[in-house]
Scaffold this motif. Structure first.
Motif, PDB file in Angstrom:
ATOM      1  N   GLU A 182       2.423  -5.288  17.566  1.00  0.00           N
ATOM      2  CA  GLU A 182       1.797  -6.769  17.669  1.00  0.00           C
ATOM      3  C   GLU A 182       0.614  -7.422  17.868  1.00  0.00           C
ATOM      4  O   GLU A 182       0.445  -8.643  18.396  1.00  0.00           O
ATOM      5  N   GLN A 183       1.505  -6.354  19.448  1.00  0.00           N
ATOM      6  CA  GLN A 183       0.394  -6.300  20.962  1.00  0.00           C
ATOM      7  C   GLN A 183      -1.094  -6.551  20.026  1.00  0.00           C
ATOM      8  O   GLN A 183      -2.529  -7.157  20.402  1.00  0.00           O
ATOM      9  N   ILE A 184      -1.122  -5.152  19.571  1.00  0.00           N
ATOM     10  CA  ILE A 184      -3.234  -5.098  18.675  1.00  0.00           C
ATOM     11  C   ILE A 184      -3.549  -6.172  17.979  1.00  0.00           C
ATOM     12  O   ILE A 184      -4.574  -7.081  18.261  1.00  0.00           O
ATOM     13  N   GLU A 185      -2.219  -6.382  16.917  1.00  0.00           N
ATOM     14  CA  GLU A 185      -2.692  -7.907  16.198  1.00  0.00           C
ATOM     15  C   GLU A 185      -2.921  -8.842  16.648  1.00  0.00           C
ATOM     16  O   GLU A 185      -3.801  -9.932  16.887  1.00  0.00           O
ATOM     17  N   LEU A 186      -2.503  -9.401  17.946  1.00  0.00           N
ATOM     18  CA  LEU A 186      -2.736 -10.479  18.917  1.00  0.00           C
ATOM     19  C   LEU A 186      -3.890 -10.700  19.812  1.00  0.00           C
ATOM     20  O   LEU A 186      -4.427 -10.966  19.818  1.00  0.00           O
ATOM     21  N   ASP A 187      -3.920  -9.022  20.195  1.00  0.00           N
ATOM     22  CA  ASP A 187      -5.503  -9.167  20.639  1.00  0.00           C
ATOM     23  C   ASP A 187      -6.524  -9.144  20.261  1.00  0.00           C
ATOM     24  O   ASP A 187      -7.199 -10.058  20.669  1.00  0.00           O
ATOM     25  N   LYS A 188      -6.779  -8.587  18.874  1.00  0.00           N
ATOM     26  CA  LYS A 188      -7.309  -8.529  17.622  1.00  0.00           C
ATOM     27  C   LYS A 188      -8.375 -10.510  17.605  1.00  0.00           C
ATOM     28  O   LYS A 188      -9.100 -11.422  17.618  1.00  0.00           O
ATOM     29  N   ALA A 189      -6.669 -11.136  17.310  1.00  0.00           N
ATOM     30  CA  ALA A 189      -6.312 -13.147  17.178  1.00  0.00           C
ATOM     31  C   ALA A 189      -7.034 -13.450  18.605  1.00  0.00           C
ATOM     32  O   ALA A 189      -7.742 -14.143  18.129  1.00  0.00           O
ATOM     33  N   GLU A 244      10.193  -9.421  23.389  1.00  0.00           N
ATOM     34  CA  GLU A 244       9.371  -8.065  23.316  1.00  0.00           C
ATOM     35  C   GLU A 244       8.822  -8.508  22.086  1.00  0.00           C
ATOM     36  O   GLU A 244       9.122  -8.147  21.435  1.00  0.00           O
ATOM     37  N   ILE A 245       7.055  -7.427  22.065  1.00  0.00           N
ATOM     38  CA  ILE A 245       7.028  -7.559  21.167  1.00  0.00           C
ATOM     39  C   ILE A 245       6.265  -5.936  20.932  1.00  0.00           C
ATOM     40  O   ILE A 245       6.228  -5.336  21.676  1.00  0.00           O
ATOM     41  N   THR A 246       6.326  -5.519  19.278  1.00  0.00           N
ATOM     42  CA  THR A 246       5.667  -4.372  19.223  1.00  0.00           C
ATOM     43  C   THR A 246       4.249  -3.553  19.696  1.00  0.00           C
ATOM     44  O   THR A 246       3.604  -4.596  20.006  1.00  0.00           O
ATOM     45  N   THR A 247       4.095  -2.578  19.876  1.00  0.00           N
ATOM     46  CA  THR A 247       2.994  -1.913  20.188  1.00  0.00           C
ATOM     47  C   THR A 247       1.418  -3.120  19.060  1.00  0.00           C
ATOM     48  O   THR A 247       0.799  -3.146  19.299  1.00  0.00           O
TER      49      THR A 247
END
Length: 178
Positions: A10-17, A5-8
């Motif tokens: 990490e999710q924001i950074e992943l979406d940006k990438a 599971e990823i943190t919020t």
């Protein structure tokens, strides 16, 4: 290991990438479809722009599936089971076997040996209790050899490459000569 599971954050950074990776691809697809320069992509009909973005996501999805398959095969080559692959992916063992049918190889025997037959000769790949691999074989010309004393390989593929080179060197030509 279970599905991560990823943190919020990490999710924001992943979406940006992902969006940063997607935008050039979507622009290139849109440019090819319309003949317009890449920098004018967003000036088009919003439906067409959105469909270009969707087409780019489809390409990225296919690439993620391909790369996930490679990761599963790598894990399998190091000894991961379908149960472990499934747990990480959040699916059953049977689901993992269906998703990546060739990811996990079964050893040829309980002793951890595999047979390699090439160029008219054969070699046994042997797994040591440490998990490392070695080989011994006989070429088509009758020459026998093995991995040098103390030489061990991390994977069966690496041992097979060295055994295969030996077998090729000791193959017979069409006339039956070495």
């Amino acid at each position: 290991m279970t599905a991560p599971e990823i943190t919020t954050e990490e999710q924001i950074e992943l979406d940006k990438a992902l969006y940063d990776a997607l935008n050039p691809l979507a622009s290139a697809i849109r440019s090819r479809e319309t003949g317009q320069p890449v920098d004018r992509m967003w000036d088009a009909n919003p439906v067409e722009v959105a469909l270009s973005v969707l087409a780019a996501w489809k390409v990225m999805d296919a690439e993620v599936r391909r790369l996930a398959g490679q990761a599963a095969a790598t894990a399998g080559s190091y000894g991961a089971s379908y149960e472990q692959l499934g747990a990480v992916w959040g699916i059953t063992r049977q689901g993992a076997r269906k998703k990546w049918p060739d990811a996990v190889t079964r050893p040829a025997s309980a002793a951890g040996t595999r047979t390699l037959a090439l160029f008219g000769g054969s070699a046994e790949l042997v797994r040591a209790s440490s998990g490392d691999w070695s080989w011994e074989g006989t070429g088509a010309d009758g020459t026998s050899s093995a991995a040098a004393d103390g030489v061990r390989y991390a994977t069966p593929e690496e041992a097979a490459a060295h055994a295969g080179a030996f077998l090729k060197e000791h193959a017979l030509d069409i006339d039956g000569r070495s």
